[in-house]
Design a protein around this motif. Structure first.
Motif, PDB file in Angstrom:
ATOM      1  N   GLN A  25       0.862  -1.171   0.000  1.00 33.20           N
ATOM      2  CA  GLN A  25       0.000   0.000   0.000  1.00 33.20           C
ATOM      3  C   GLN A  25       0.904   1.227   0.000  1.00 33.20           C
ATOM      4  OE1 GLN A  25      -3.323   0.239   0.083  1.00 33.20           O
ATOM      5  NE2 GLN A  25      -3.822  -1.930   0.294  1.00 33.20           N
ATOM      6  N   ILE A  27       1.377   5.008   0.755  1.00 35.26           N
ATOM      7  CA  ILE A  27       0.700   5.906   1.695  1.00 35.26           C
ATOM      8  C   ILE A  27       1.404   7.263   1.709  1.00 35.26           C
ATOM      9  CG2 ILE A  27       2.073   5.031   3.642  1.00 35.26           C
ATOM     10  CD1 ILE A  27      -0.355   5.353   5.425  1.00 35.26           C
ATOM     11  N   TYR A 215       5.925   2.988   1.307  1.00 37.04           N
ATOM     12  CA  TYR A 215       5.198   1.735   1.082  1.00 37.04           C
ATOM     13  C   TYR A 215       5.012   1.002   2.403  1.00 37.04           C
ATOM     14  CZ  TYR A 215       6.210   2.300  -3.897  1.00 37.04           C
ATOM     15  OH  TYR A 215       6.285   2.777  -5.179  1.00 37.04           O
ATOM     16  N   LEU A 216       3.766   0.591   2.661  1.00 33.81           N
ATOM     17  CA  LEU A 216       3.487  -0.309   3.780  1.00 33.81           C
ATOM     18  C   LEU A 216       3.216  -1.686   3.184  1.00 33.81           C
ATOM     19  CD1 LEU A 216       1.224   1.957   6.019  1.00 33.81           C
ATOM     20  CD2 LEU A 216       3.646   1.417   6.310  1.00 33.81           C
ATOM     21  N   ILE A 217       3.754  -2.710   3.838  1.00 37.24           N
ATOM     22  CA  ILE A 217       3.749  -4.043   3.232  1.00 37.24           C
ATOM     23  C   ILE A 217       2.987  -5.032   4.099  1.00 37.24           C
ATOM     24  CG2 ILE A 217       5.230  -5.923   2.420  1.00 37.24           C
ATOM     25  CD1 ILE A 217       7.499  -3.840   2.220  1.00 37.24           C
ATOM     26  N   SER A 218       2.194  -5.898   3.435  1.00 33.91           N
ATOM     27  CA  SER A 218       1.641  -7.062   4.123  1.00 33.91           C
ATOM     28  C   SER A 218       2.097  -8.290   3.360  1.00 33.91           C
ATOM     29  CB  SER A 218       0.116  -6.994   4.195  1.00 33.91           C
ATOM     30  OG  SER A 218      -0.432  -6.796   2.918  1.00 33.91           O
ATOM     31  N   GLU A 219       2.267  -9.393   4.076  1.00 36.89           N
ATOM     32  CA  GLU A 219       2.826 -10.597   3.438  1.00 36.89           C
ATOM     33  C   GLU A 219       1.768 -11.499   2.845  1.00 36.89           C
ATOM     34  OE1 GLU A 219       5.081 -12.048   6.685  1.00 36.89           O
ATOM     35  OE2 GLU A 219       6.824 -10.849   6.199  1.00 36.89           O
TER      36      GLU A 219
ATOM     37  N   LEU B  39      -0.870  -7.312  10.282  1.00 37.65           N
ATOM     38  CA  LEU B  39      -0.150  -6.364   9.421  1.00 37.65           C
ATOM     39  C   LEU B  39      -1.143  -5.445   8.715  1.00 37.65           C
ATOM     40  CD1 LEU B  39       2.588  -8.624   7.743  1.00 37.65           C
ATOM     41  CD2 LEU B  39       3.013  -6.627   9.163  1.00 37.65           C
ATOM     42  N   ARG B  40      -2.191  -6.053   8.167  1.00 42.72           N
ATOM     43  CA  ARG B  40      -3.189  -5.273   7.425  1.00 42.72           C
ATOM     44  C   ARG B  40      -3.959  -4.331   8.356  1.00 42.72           C
ATOM     45  NH1 ARG B  40      -4.207  -7.577   2.118  1.00 42.72           N
ATOM     46  NH2 ARG B  40      -3.300  -9.634   1.980  1.00 42.72           N
ATOM     47  N   ILE B  43      -1.912  -1.426   8.847  1.00 44.78           N
ATOM     48  CA  ILE B  43      -1.927  -0.559   7.660  1.00 44.78           C
ATOM     49  C   ILE B  43      -3.196   0.292   7.649  1.00 44.78           C
ATOM     50  CG2 ILE B  43      -2.084  -0.549   5.137  1.00 44.78           C
ATOM     51  CD1 ILE B  43      -0.193  -2.998   5.149  1.00 44.78           C
ATOM     52  N   ALA B  46      -2.809   3.015  10.110  1.00 40.81           N
ATOM     53  CA  ALA B  46      -1.889   4.047   9.613  1.00 40.81           C
ATOM     54  C   ALA B  46      -2.584   4.947   8.592  1.00 40.81           C
ATOM     55  CB  ALA B  46      -0.656   3.390   8.984  1.00 40.81           C
ATOM     56  N   GLN B  47      -3.416   4.331   7.752  1.00 43.90           N
ATOM     57  CA  GLN B  47      -4.145   5.119   6.739  1.00 43.90           C
ATOM     58  C   GLN B  47      -5.107   6.111   7.389  1.00 43.90           C
ATOM     59  OE1 GLN B  47      -5.559   1.731   4.492  1.00 43.90           O
ATOM     60  NE2 GLN B  47      -4.134   2.122   2.814  1.00 43.90           N
ATOM     61  N   TRP B  58       2.021  -3.909  14.614  1.00 36.93           N
ATOM     62  CA  TRP B  58       3.225  -4.439  13.970  1.00 36.93           C
ATOM     63  C   TRP B  58       4.213  -5.004  14.980  1.00 36.93           C
ATOM     64  CZ3 TRP B  58       3.034   0.701  10.844  1.00 36.93           C
ATOM     65  CH2 TRP B  58       2.073   0.569   9.830  1.00 36.93           C
ATOM     66  N   ASN B  74       7.291  -1.635   8.059  1.00 37.31           N
ATOM     67  CA  ASN B  74       6.153  -0.785   8.439  1.00 37.31           C
ATOM     68  C   ASN B  74       6.443  -0.012   9.730  1.00 37.31           C
ATOM     69  OD1 ASN B  74       5.033  -2.016   6.226  1.00 37.31           O
ATOM     70  ND2 ASN B  74       3.531  -3.212   7.367  1.00 37.31           N
TER      71      ASN B  74
END
Lengths: 219, 127
Positions: A25, A27, A215-219, B39-40, B43, B46-47, B58, B74
């Protein structure tokens, strides 16, 4: 039986891959400026003429730099902003304390902003080729020449204490940008580049915030 | 007597074992998807500019998966946002060590280094 096993195996594979896909994502983040200098201890910033190492054809880069920094600093600095002309008879004087002590003799609590600048323009060309496979091509191979105008701004900035002549802060900037538009003018490219320089400079000097992308990352 | 299926040569006794093995792999992947959910969640926080919540999520991932490059990356972004530059640098370096080919992490770290280039003070040269 084989069909059932194959189906089950496919389901398992699908589960496996759905659980291990990567995602990113982008951001926008407002980053805090970290003011590493305390310029509020000074009452005035005097902006001198800049040493122009290579003259620009279409505009007065020295005057544009003075106006640019003058405007930007006046938004963030509580003291007075002024300018002073200077002839660069000697080029290597940034570290000559005696010279700078006598530059603004009546303004001991001042900080002098000065530096050297180079601005250049070049045209870069690249050959374009159509790499689609023979079976996909319906037209003859296209070849062309892509052209970009590149502008590079090299700016070495100094903040010098008027009282002692010693360098308080120095930083070298090199910013480049390419443009597809062949009519792009040097002065407008300069405005683009100086905005980047000002952002980095003010981030150190006055702790100005900046909007950046991460960039924010998810696996 | 061999338990062989029609013309394929698959031993029927082994089929459930293969199936169970595949399920185990998927379950392992899906258990890491629980961390992925954290993690999501981070995110999404954070958004919405809820950076403390994002950091909490995290850090939670890292407690069970200390080698999660995504979580380290992150966290680095979050620490940057909060002005904790040393912590941000440390997290970026760990993320890059864990995932050296990840272009997003590289891009973040490059931008971080450019933005927070150390200030040169003439007096420091003598120290």
């Amino acid at each position: 039986m084989i069909k059932k096993i194959s189906f089950a195996f496919l389901v398992v594979l699908a589960l496996h891959f759905s659980c291990t896909s990567f995602d990113y994502q982008k951001i926008n983040v407002e980053l805090p400026g970290i003011a590493t200098l305390d310029i509020d201890q000074f009452q005035e910033i005097v902006i001198s003429d800049f040493l122009v190492e290579k003259e620009t054809k279409d505009f007065d880069i020295n005057q544009e730099l003075i106006d640019s920094f003058s405007t930007e600093l006046s938004k963030h600095f509580l003291g007075k902003i002024s300018t002073k002309e200077m002839s660069w008879e000697e080029k290597d004087i940034f570290h000559k304390e005696d010279f700078w002590k006598s530059f603004v003799p009546d303004q001991e609590e001042a900080l002098i902003l000065t530096g050297s600048v180079q601005y250049s323009e070049e045209i870069r060309k690249a050959i374009l080729e159509d790499h689609s496979s023979i079976s996909e091509r319906h037209y003859p191979t296209k070849k062309g020449l892509a052209q970009r105008k590149f502008y590079t701004l090299i700016l070495n900035l100094y903040l010098i204490k008027a009282k002692t002549g010693e360098v308080f802060y120095t930083r070298d900037f090199k910013e480049s940008k390419g443009y597809k538009n062949p009519k792009q003018t040097a002065i407008f490219a300069f405005f683009d580049l100086i905005e980047t320089v000002k952002g980095k400079f003010l981030q150190n000097v006055v702790g100005k915030k900046k909007l950046a992308q991460r960039y924010l990352i998810s696996e | 007597m061999d338990m062989v299926d029609n013309g394929i040569g698959v031993n029927k006794k082994r089929v459930p074992l293969i199936f169970l093995f595949s399920m185990a792999i998927s379950l392992l992947s899906c258990s890491s998807s629980l961390q992925n959910e954290q993690l999501r969640f981070g995110i999404r926080a954070a958004q919405k500019d809820l950076w403390n919540e994002a950091i909490f999520r995290w850090q939670k991932v890292l407690r069970s998966s200390p080698n999660s490059a995504a979580a380290h990356n992150n966290l680095a972004v979050a620490y940057e946002k909060k002005g904790l530059l040393e912590e941000a640098k440390k997290e970026y370096e760990i993320a890059l060590k864990l995932s050296p080919e990840n272009t997003r992490i590289k891009s973040n770290y490059q931008s971080f280094k450019e933005y927070y280039s150390p200030v040169k003070k003439e007096n420091d040269k003598e120290n």
